[in-house]
Enzyme design. Structure first.
Site, PDB file in Angstrom:
ATOM      1  N   CYS A  97       0.831  -1.200   0.000  1.00 52.37           N
ATOM      2  CA  CYS A  97       0.000   0.000   0.000  1.00 52.37           C
ATOM      3  C   CYS A  97       0.873   1.261   0.000  1.00 52.37           C
ATOM      4  CB  CYS A  97      -0.978  -0.038   1.179  1.00 52.37           C
ATOM      5  SG  CYS A  97      -2.382   1.079   0.981  1.00 52.37           S
ATOM      6  N   HIS A 149      -3.678  -5.553   1.107  1.00 58.49           N
ATOM      7  CA  HIS A 149      -3.456  -5.842   2.525  1.00 58.49           C
ATOM      8  C   HIS A 149      -3.883  -7.278   2.835  1.00 58.49           C
ATOM      9  CE1 HIS A 149      -2.451  -1.823   3.991  1.00 58.49           C
ATOM     10  NE2 HIS A 149      -3.414  -1.333   3.222  1.00 58.49           N
TER      11      HIS A 149
END
Length: 478
Positions: A331, A428
């Site tokens: 991310c 994630h």
């Protein structure tokens, strides 16, 4: 089986007193009894979050509690989420969607609006479930936060619900914590506390009993249970990074503990792997040699990128790659791997551009719109399934994306460098899927046959926690 409370709230004498785990335990215990139960936290401040079934974002702890209750996580379970972006400001998320960034004073004025969202969500949950178990935030005894309180007694008074007060004996001073908290409350607030739970006890309970007798005589309220200190639980952390364990294995994974690191639950599966030695390196600590360096997600990518540079990480990563090590960026960490991170609209602070680590030929521009989605697919570098979730603001572009790391729902995702040493992804939870976790570690150089099943570990821990908390339900039904 019926339960006498439609809404039951758990508050704590301090932060990290065990409120989140106690609510999870109560949800699992009530589920076992056939009660349709839902978790709820009016206001949460955390950088660990989860994507819900309705496409929103809530605190990670409420997602765990939903698993304990056996129901999908929904934004109504945490209607107000605050994600700190600085020491005095936070991103405000209402019903799973970003409302904007506010400093502490602006948010304090906004609380009357936030309370409306809280009460709406609570009513919707009551319409769907038999019981709602509510988690407070911090302590109800914070005098400076009592005005317009929506997180603790302000909520309890508004919906007229009973409260269990939880205290952590492992910290020391448990009786002072409880009695001191009561002394800071109004008479009506004290009256709604129906009992105490003393958490994380280790030792001979007989030696504690005189203190319990004194506490009950002093306050006129019962101790519902003393919960033992349970070692080795695999439960998602609400925010704080868990203390380092003793070295488990020989394959070392190093993660910089960035000031605004988010969703560090990404590394829980590595923490549980018997062949992995996972280390978080804090500011000022020496950067150790490693087999794999992982750059984590961030709530403020440009600021954390600057902190990474101040800590000497670019030089350490360059040396690490020169000796054949591998790097993964997740991310915000993925965005840092590129040529630059631009924020023309000032999404995460003042507008501007921060040069990246230049390990992948790509650029990222931060945008107002946040992507929130649960996803699944396959690894591009191995024959393995992967699943997880995306929570990010920003769009990446460039040649690096032509060689993706994953295939998600038919589209290319992430990037893998031409030499195969650097990987970036917006995904994630990528280590949580047993196949993907094993494949990623093999890519990084660990020839492992072991696959960590995080779902099984979580379920076993929830059952173990519930078993330890059974006396609470017994006392409430007495």
């Amino acid at each position: 089986m019926s339960f006498p409370y439609r809404t039951l709230m758990v508050q704590g004498t301090t932060s990290d007193a065990g409120k989140s785990t106690l609510v999870a335990a109560l949800c699992r215990l009530l589920k076992r009894r056939g009660v349709r139960v839902a978790p709820f936290k009016p206001q949460n401040m955390a950088l660990n979050s989860a994507v819900t079934i309705d496409g929103g974002e809530i605190g990670r702890a409420q997602a765990l509690q939903a698993i304990a209750a056996g129901i999908p996580a929904h934004t109504d379970m945490n209607p107000v989420l605050l994600k700190p972006s600085s020491d005095i400001g936070a991103q405000v998320i209402i019903h799973g969607k970003v409302r904007g960034d506010m400093n502490a004073r602006d948010y304090h004025r906004y609380k009357t609006v936030a309370m409306g969202a809280v009460l709406e969500s609570h009513q919707r949950l009551l319409a769907q479930y038999d019981t709602v178990v509510v988690e407070g935030a911090g302590s109800p005894a914070e005098i400076n936060l009592r005005d317009r309180d929506i997180a603790n007694m302000g909520f309890a008074e508004a919906v007229d619900c009973p409260v269990i007060l939880c205290a952590d004996i492992d910290r020391g001073g448990v009786f002072a914590h409880i009695v001191g908290t009561l002394s800071c409350l109004s008479e009506s607030e004290r009256d709604r506390i129906i009992g105490f739970v003393i958490n994380r006890f280790r030792g001979d309970i007989k030696l504690l009993e005189p203190g319990l007798d004194w506490l009950e005589a002093q306050t006129g309220k019962p101790v519902l249970a003393v919960v033992p200190y349970l070692h080795g639980l695999y439960l998602d952390a609400e925010d704080a990074v868990q203390p380092a364990q003793d070295q488990r294995g020989t394959f070392r994974v190093v993660v910089p503990s960035l000031p605004r690191m988010s969703n560090h639950t990404d590394f829980d599966a590595l923490r549980a792997h018997p062949e992995v030695d996972l280390r978080f390196v804090r500011k000022g600590e020496a950067i150790p040699a490693a087999d794999l360096i992982i750059l984590p997600g961030s709530k403020n990518t440009r600021a954390d990128l600057a902190a990474l540079k101040e800590g000497g990480w670019p030089q350490a990563i360059e040396r690490h790659l020169r000796y054949g090590g591998k790097v993964i960026g997740i991310c915000g960490g993925f965005q840092m791997l590129g040529e630059c991170v631009s924020d023309p609209q000032g999404v995460e602070g003042h507008a501007g551009t921060e040069p990246g680590l230049r390990l992948l030929p790509m650029e990222t521009t931060l945008t107002q719109e946040k992507r929130l989605e649960q996803v699944s697919g396959t690894c591009a570098f191995a024959d393995a399934a992967v699943s997880g979730y995306e929570i990010h603001m920003g769009i990446s572009s460039g040649a690096a994306l032509e060689q993706p790391a994953f295939r998600i729902d038919g589209r290319a995702e992430g990037a893998l460098s031409a030499d195969g040493q650097v990987m970036g992804t917006y995904l994630h939870g990528l280590f949580d899927h047993p196949e993907a976790g094993q494949a990623l570690l093999r890519w990084a150089g660990l020839d492992t046959q072991h696959a960590v099943d995080t779902s099984a570990l979580r379920e076993a821990s929830l059952d173990r926690l519930a078993d330890a908390c059974q006396p609470i339900i017994t006392a409430l039904l007495r």
